[in-house]
Design a protein around this motif. Sequence first.
Motif, short mmCIF file in Angstrom:
data_model
loop_
_atom_site.label_atom_id
_atom_site.label_comp_id
_atom_site.label_asym_id
_atom_site.label_seq_id
_atom_site.Cartn_x
_atom_site.Cartn_y
_atom_site.Cartn_z
N VAL A 1 -15.68 -20.34 22.71
CA VAL A 1 -14.92 -20.48 21.46
C VAL A 1 -15.45 -19.46 20.46
O VAL A 1 -16.66 -19.32 20.30
N LEU B 1 -8.12 -28.29 14.37
CA LEU B 1 -8.77 -28.48 15.67
C LEU B 1 -9.64 -29.73 15.66
O LEU B 1 -9.60 -30.53 16.61
N SER C 1 -2.78 -23.32 23.05
CA SER C 1 -2.34 -22.04 23.64
C SER C 1 -1.14 -22.26 24.54
O SER C 1 -0.25 -21.40 24.62
N PHE D 1 -4.78 -19.36 18.15
CA PHE D 1 -5.92 -20.07 17.58
C PHE D 1 -5.44 -21.33 16.88
O PHE D 1 -4.23 -21.55 16.71
N LEU D 2 -6.37 -22.15 16.46
CA LEU D 2 -6.09 -23.26 15.55
C LEU D 2 -7.03 -23.16 14.36
O LEU D 2 -8.20 -22.78 14.52
N ARG E 1 -10.18 -20.70 14.90
CA ARG E 1 -11.03 -20.93 16.08
C ARG E 1 -10.21 -20.62 17.33
O ARG E 1 -9.19 -21.26 17.60
N TYR E 2 -10.67 -19.62 18.09
CA TYR E 2 -9.99 -19.12 19.27
C TYR E 2 -10.73 -19.53 20.54
O TYR E 2 -11.97 -19.57 20.55
N LEU E 3 -10.02 -19.78 21.61
CA LEU E 3 -10.62 -19.66 22.92
C LEU E 3 -10.91 -18.19 23.14
O LEU E 3 -10.10 -17.32 22.79
N GLN F 1 -12.30 -27.67 23.69
CA GLN F 1 -11.70 -26.60 24.47
C GLN F 1 -10.34 -27.02 25.03
O GLN F 1 -9.41 -26.21 25.10
N THR G 1 -8.27 -29.11 23.57
CA THR G 1 -7.33 -29.08 22.45
C THR G 1 -6.87 -27.65 22.18
O THR G 1 -5.68 -27.40 21.94
N LEU G 2 -7.79 -26.70 22.22
CA LEU G 2 -7.41 -25.30 22.04
C LEU G 2 -6.53 -24.82 23.19
O LEU G 2 -5.59 -24.05 22.99
N SER G 3 -6.84 -25.28 24.40
CA SER G 3 -6.02 -24.90 25.55
C SER G 3 -4.60 -25.44 25.43
O SER G 3 -3.63 -24.74 25.73
#
Length: 756
Positions: A282, A253, A241, A247-248, A297-299, A234, A236-238
């Motif tokens: 996610v 990711l 963003s 997304f990644l 893959r999105y938050l 999370q 890494t996704l943040s």
Amino acid sequence: MAEPRSGASANQVPVNAVELEAVLERVTYANEETGYTIARASPAGAGSDLVTIVGPLLGAQVGESLSLTGRWSSHPKYGRQFEVWSYRTVLPATVQGIERYLGSGLIKGVGPKTAGRIVGHFGAGTLEVIDADPGRLVEVPGLGPKRTGMIAAAWEEQRAIKEVMVFLQSVEVSTSLAVRVYKQYGDASIGVVKNEPYRLANEVWGIGFKTADAIARAVGIPHDSPERIKAALQYTLSQASDGGHCFLPAPNLVADTVALLGLEAGPVAKALGELAAEGERVVADEIPVNGSRVPARYLAPFFHAERGLAAGLLGLLDSGEDRLAAFRTVEWDKAFAWLRRRADTELAPEQAAAVRLALTEHVAVLTGGPGCGKSFTVASIVALARAKGAKVMLAAPTGRAAKRLAELTGHEARTLHRMLELRPGGDAAFDRENPLDVDLLVVDESSMLDAILANKLVKAVPPGAHLLLVGDVDQLPSVGAGEVLRDLLAAERIPRVRLTRIFRQAAESGVVANAHNVNQGRFPDLDAYPDFFWFACDDNDLVADRVVEIVARRIPAKFGLHPVRDVQVLAPMHRGGPGAGNLNARLQEALTPPHDGLAERRHGGRVFRLGDKVIQIRNDYTKGRAGVFNGTVGLVQSIDAVDQTLTIRTDEDEDVVYEFTELDELVHAYAITVHRSQGSEYPAVVIPVTTSAWTMLQRNLIYTAITRAKRLVVLVGSKQALAAAVRTAGTGKRHTGLTHRLAGPDDGRPGRSHRP
């Protein structure tokens, strides 16, 4: 209330440590990033001679009694000083010390005069009374029950916060985080920190995965625990963003998280699968790209915002209602003739096309560079709509942009946040169930729209209304995730007009002409215009000196502009000598230097003074009439040491009050990064362009900086760096799925997923 605080672990004190008890008198330097502080202190029992103390002292407040652990040393330039390894606060024992301690501003509601009355009544037992029986404070002349209750509550909060500080010290975490943790969790703080440290990364502003991970290691959570891996995914996704991505791709990711944690890919991929299967934080999706499908893959907030935004726009486009139905049958020749008589100016053909588009299509985009007539086109659209009795609303992402929109149309314009009435938590008062009462909504500076804000905006537009998005697509994309304006222009379903003709009067401006030169990859003409200046300085270390001289002396002397209100320094990056951080310190020293009688308040590595220009760095929905948002600029109007508040007059002419504990939401704004300047306009901008910012030097960054100026641009630095920026078209597109989603139901058309 004896509470250790430390810049080093208490378990790491060397055997040759020296103890020094002293009262912190003043801080002369503090580095917020490293915690390194230089201060002057008054040793206990040493008369009036002050000593210099240096080391990790962030969190210590002037007036506090400190027990310092460290050693004495001799600096070749500054002489004898005490090197601090760790410290703890101690309560003063003498009547004089207690009075000074209480009156130093540490306890909300107690200033020097009140402290004198309290200590005069209770003497050496003052602190014991406040600690054990604070109700007795009503015995002090002039202290009623309300004031007594406020003092008791502030004292109790200080004690609770310092208990959290003690625990954070034991797990080697900066004590400056204690106030934030305590405000989030209250009495449950220690339990959360000890048992659920990764919650901090999601729930406490300013605490990221790395800090939470340090706490987790200290309390014994295994390095390969699924909880840690999921938190890292999370994070890494943040981080992605924060870089603008919605997304990644799943392989990216996993690879980025593996690099972060130092683990094998298998457990990370397994944890990602579990997170995606849960679907709460996610979300897994597939985006078509160049004939293949990317596992995106999105938050969750970005997935729902992007999907909701696309659905909202398609719903508007396909609406059977039309709140501007009168324009379906209008005689356009007569309408344009009316506009010509009204403004004594003829619309160019592409401007006329934009007017028709905005008034006949439910969603339209108007884009173009400076001097191409966007403002006149918008004013014409608004005038025609109002002439037909339409309800028109005007909005922009920032206060400055809203003011400019109001000036050019002659009608009220508001920030998007105020128009939507965003509430604590980010929900809007106006949404799909409670839409705005509007026939035509015009939003300027739309390049600033990120996916989440754009989704809230579109939700609030009623069926049949028209939405016109105006902006310059060649500027930097939004600070938040997404690149909404570019994605809309890449979607075939969205009607648009791009204005390209530069009008003669505008072309005579060096600001306009050189903005277009840069945007087209041409080196700007540095010598031909009276409103565009170049100061060569190839030594990066001297650029800051030159910038300060230009802002503080040259521009005010030559153009009569105010150095704080009218001049804005726009730096490509924050760090380094020519970066916004150092330039702010230098400009504050030149423009609002300390002097007797000038109120100030130190917070961490910054000191805030009356007259300082500051900027908000996070959305805070609890402040002001309708929240204060990331990018809001203002001036420090007052500082109240007794009530422990600082008041800012924002660029929306609103006075906003900050508790001293909330000052980490503000940074100085004499110099800001170009990204933070989006949507704003200033009489004059000064832009350092140096090789130290090499990785940031791109065409759209310089273009955006130049187009922020109304009257004057000054570039300072290296022609080599400027040439590199003009040559560099950009590093790529963001990971977004909006264009694909605007194609309607998945029909296999390629989306856009290009990683920088």
